[in-house]
Design an enzyme around this catalytic site. Structure first.
Site, mmCIF file in Angstrom:
data_model
loop_
_atom_site.group_PDB
_atom_site.id
_atom_site.type_symbol
_atom_site.label_atom_id
_atom_site.label_comp_id
_atom_site.label_asym_id
_atom_site.label_seq_id
_atom_site.Cartn_x
_atom_site.Cartn_y
_atom_site.Cartn_z
ATOM 1 N N GLY A 268 0.789 -1.229 0.000
ATOM 2 C CA GLY A 268 0.000 0.000 0.000
ATOM 3 C C GLY A 268 0.817 1.272 0.000
ATOM 4 N N GLU A 310 4.399 -6.254 1.400
ATOM 5 C CA GLU A 310 3.980 -6.608 0.029
ATOM 6 C C GLU A 310 3.868 -5.378 -0.865
ATOM 7 O OE1 GLU A 310 0.227 -8.555 0.843
ATOM 8 O OE2 GLU A 310 1.202 -10.472 1.234
ATOM 9 N N PRO A 311 4.975 -4.698 -1.153
ATOM 10 C CA PRO A 311 4.873 -3.524 -2.032
ATOM 11 C C PRO A 311 4.639 -3.920 -3.481
ATOM 12 C CG PRO A 311 7.171 -3.937 -1.437
ATOM 13 C CD PRO A 311 6.351 -4.990 -0.742
ATOM 14 N N ARG A 313 2.878 -1.228 -6.115
ATOM 15 C CA ARG A 313 3.018 0.055 -6.802
ATOM 16 C C ARG A 313 4.406 0.673 -6.585
ATOM 17 N NH1 ARG A 313 -1.369 3.360 -7.449
ATOM 18 N NH2 ARG A 313 -2.419 2.283 -5.745
ATOM 19 N N TYR A 353 -10.387 6.327 -10.382
ATOM 20 C CA TYR A 353 -10.098 6.962 -9.083
ATOM 21 C C TYR A 353 -9.943 8.480 -9.177
ATOM 22 C CZ TYR A 353 -8.380 2.124 -8.851
ATOM 23 O OH TYR A 353 -8.234 0.769 -8.974
ATOM 24 N N CYS A 380 -14.189 6.844 -26.051
ATOM 25 C CA CYS A 380 -15.480 7.496 -26.237
ATOM 26 C C CYS A 380 -16.100 7.968 -24.931
ATOM 27 C CB CYS A 380 -16.428 6.525 -26.927
ATOM 28 S SG CYS A 380 -15.721 5.869 -28.416
ATOM 29 N N GLU A 381 -15.325 8.612 -24.087
ATOM 30 C CA GLU A 381 -15.874 9.133 -22.833
ATOM 31 C C GLU A 381 -15.198 10.451 -22.501
ATOM 32 O OE1 GLU A 381 -16.307 6.399 -19.624
ATOM 33 O OE2 GLU A 381 -16.512 4.692 -20.995
HETATM 34 C C1 LIG Z 1 -3.099 -8.312 -0.430
HETATM 35 C C2 LIG Z 1 -2.392 -7.215 -1.138
HETATM 36 N N1 LIG Z 1 -1.079 -7.075 -0.930
HETATM 37 C C3 LIG Z 1 -0.380 -6.112 -1.564
HETATM 38 C C4 LIG Z 1 -0.993 -5.227 -2.424
HETATM 39 C C5 LIG Z 1 -0.135 -4.204 -3.093
HETATM 40 O O1 LIG Z 1 -0.559 -2.943 -2.874
HETATM 41 P P1 LIG Z 1 0.301 -1.722 -3.391
HETATM 42 O O2 LIG Z 1 0.517 -1.902 -4.837
HETATM 43 O O3 LIG Z 1 -0.535 -0.560 -3.082
HETATM 44 O O4 LIG Z 1 1.591 -1.770 -2.633
HETATM 45 C C6 LIG Z 1 -2.367 -5.321 -2.642
HETATM 46 C C7 LIG Z 1 -3.097 -4.325 -3.458
HETATM 47 O O5 LIG Z 1 -3.488 -3.289 -2.903
HETATM 48 C C8 LIG Z 1 -3.084 -6.353 -1.988
HETATM 49 O O6 LIG Z 1 -4.384 -6.508 -2.212
HETATM 50 N N1 LIG Z 2 -5.794 -0.612 -8.774
HETATM 51 C C1 LIG Z 2 -5.505 0.330 -7.713
HETATM 52 C C2 LIG Z 2 -4.751 -0.283 -6.595
HETATM 53 C C3 LIG Z 2 -5.427 -1.478 -6.051
HETATM 54 C C4 LIG Z 2 -4.484 -2.352 -5.398
HETATM 55 C C5 LIG Z 2 -4.952 -3.766 -5.391
HETATM 56 N N2 LIG Z 2 -5.138 -4.321 -4.074
HETATM 57 C C6 LIG Z 2 -4.786 1.542 -8.284
HETATM 58 O O1 LIG Z 2 -4.578 1.617 -9.445
HETATM 59 O O2 LIG Z 2 -4.469 2.459 -7.589
#
Ligand SMILES: Cc1ncc(COP(=O)(O)O)c(C=O)c1O
Ligand SMILES: N[C@@H](CCCC[NH3+])C(=O)O
Length: 453
Positions: A268, A310-311, A313, A353, A380-381
């Site tokens: 997250g 668990e990174p 993003r 988002y 188309c939006e």
């Molecule tokens: C269980 C779990 N772990 C890790 C992540 C990775 O999240 P982020 O990409 O925000 O680090 C997610 C997605 O939010 C998730 O659902």
């Molecule tokens: N899809 C979302 C993040 C969700 C992460 C999945 N658990 C985004 O683009 O910001």
């Protein structure tokens, strides 16, 4: 206006702090430089060259940036497991880079799992997630021997145990919900009660699930898991989660005489999408969360569990740059729109988002004065907007290449076939060379799925 503005910051290791001591938030990969003939280069390769060679739209992944970001977490948390969340972006090369950097991998479907296994990723370093795992997901996990399956609800316990072969034991974690609201958008806040993931700590549901799990001889409960949400800029929510989860661990110890060796606090971690956005620094996370965990464990006389993070993003996002070609520049209703050849089919995040990106010309220099424009996609939006009211050269014209940073996570992994334009290819850059990782989805690919009558 000079068409090429220098990237925000000189090269520096990801996760390092800026001069003010605030978390540094580089928008471009550390390798980004002005290209010799104008425009921008990443990984030593001019982006204009990539656009010409692979066509547009195209996604560029800076391999060294991915590796440096993976290493930043490993270095910050030497005694922990770092599981890259593959949902952010997955390809065979990405899996190999993550494996070589010593990370674990978080997957949430048989598809992600099979890709990882076929790419040679060791199954014992894989964690399977999912609030609705299909029989196919679970069978693949058991057949391949994944290290951990994260149980998301009480009903899943007996179902999973029944599929584990006699004599075998599957290591599992239990996903709990600590009641912490965090994340950039309601759709990605998973730490609060009332959403679909996990079992709440409050009200005794988590304790009941633990008891059931401890009664299953074919499941080995190694610890608890939580994932609060995504794009979380501060560390306060993680501290609160620790303060709520450790007392639960103490209650389990008191009631069952069991202490768990592991604790997975999920991912997250925020990245910068636009200049000045805050981002999480892994070292600050390690200090703050490490000391809070130690404090709480000492308070309850518990041994410190091995931590997993668990990174997703944070590792993939800033390593990716999306390249588009301008298809039209139009002034209407007092606004100027630069429309590009991609949009919400390759990047649904603005539409989902309300996120806005930064954008810059990547192919040439211009001496023209700047002009405020809105960069939109081709779909188309009216909501298909990438960047709103950004300053671009006044002589921007069809054919120019635009680059969007922080595009490596949750773009292509969430891309769609909307308007049947085909998903873009991915090219990797490193050491002055570019190579294709994932080819473009062609009209033939799209047509061949339609079997007619
Ligand atoms: C269980 C779990 N772990 C890790 C992540 C990775 O999240 P982020 O990409 O925000 O680090 C997610 C997605 O939010 C998730 O659902
Ligand atoms: N899809 C979302 C993040 C969700 C992460 C999945 N658990 C985004 O683009 O910001």
């Amino acid at each position: 206006m000079a068409m090429s503005t220098a990237p925000a910051s000189p090269a520096r290791p990801p996760g390092s702090s800026g001069p003010s001591g605030a978390p540094a938030a580089p928008v471009w990969p550390a390798s980004a430089r002005e290209a010799p003939g104008g425009g921008l280069a990443v990984g030593g390769v001019p982006l204009a060259e990539i656009a010409d060679r692979f066509g547009t739209p195209v996604y560029v992944m800076d391999e060294d940036e991915v590796r440096a970001r993976a290493r930043a977490w490993r270095t910050a948390l030497p005694g922990a497991d770092v599981a890259y969340a593959g949902k952010a972006f997955l390809s065979r090369s990405m899996i190999r880079w993550i494996e070589e950097e010593g990370l674990c991998l978080d997957v949430c479907s048989a598809g992600e799992l099979e890709l990882a296994a076929h790419s040679g990723f060791p199954a014992e370093r894989i964690v399977l997630h999912g609030n609705a795992k299909s029989p196919q997901d679970v069978r693949a996990a058991l057949r391949l021997g994944v290290g951990r399956i994260v149980i998301d609800g009480t009903g899943e316990i007996a179902r999973l145990a029944a599929l584990v072969p006699p004599g075998a034991r599957q290591r599992v974690l239990l996903r709990v919900v600590p009641g912490v609201s965090a994340g950039a958008h309601a759709a990605v806040r998973t730490g609060v009660e009332g959403q679909k993931f996990g079992v709440p700590v409050a009200g005794g549901e988590a304790e009941e699930a633990v008891e059931r799990l401890l009664g299953q001889p074919r499941l080995e409960l190694a610890g608890l898991h939580c994932h609060l949400g995504s794009q979380i800029a501060g560390l306060g929510p993680y501290v609160t989660a620790v303060r709520r989860i450790v007392p639960l661990l103490a209650r389990v110890r008191d009631r069952h005489g069991v202490t768990f060796p592991e604790l997975d606090l999920g991912g997250g971690f925020a990245i910068a999408y636009r200049e000045g956005d805050p981002a999480v620094d892994p070292r600050t996370y390690a200090e703050r969360i490490g000391s809070e965990l130690a404090l709480q464990c000492d308070r309850f006389g518990l041994p410190r569990p091995r931590l997993t993070v668990e990174p997703g993003r944070w590792i993939a996002g800033p390593a990716g740059v999306a390249l588009y070609r301008v298809l039209s520049v139009k002034t209407t209703g007092g606004r100027t729109f630069a429309a590009v050849d991609g949009g919400m089919s390759d990047n649904p995040r603005p539409a989902l988002y309300g996120v806005r990106y930064t954008v810059r010309p990547a192919g040439r220099t211009s001496a023209a004065p700047g002009r405020t424009m809105t960069v939109v996609g081709r779909h188309c939006e009216a909501g298909d907007v990438l960047a709103e009211d950004v300053e671009l050269p006044g002589d921007l014209r069809p054919g120019d290449v635009l680059a969007v940073p922080a595009s490596g996570a949750y773009h292509l992994s969430m891309a769609s076939a909307y308007n049947l334009v085909g998903r873009p290819p991915v090219a990797a850059v490193s050491g002055g060379r570019a190579r294709l990782l994932v080819r473009r989805e062609t009209l033939d690919d799209l047509r061949s799925r339609d079997v007619g009558e």
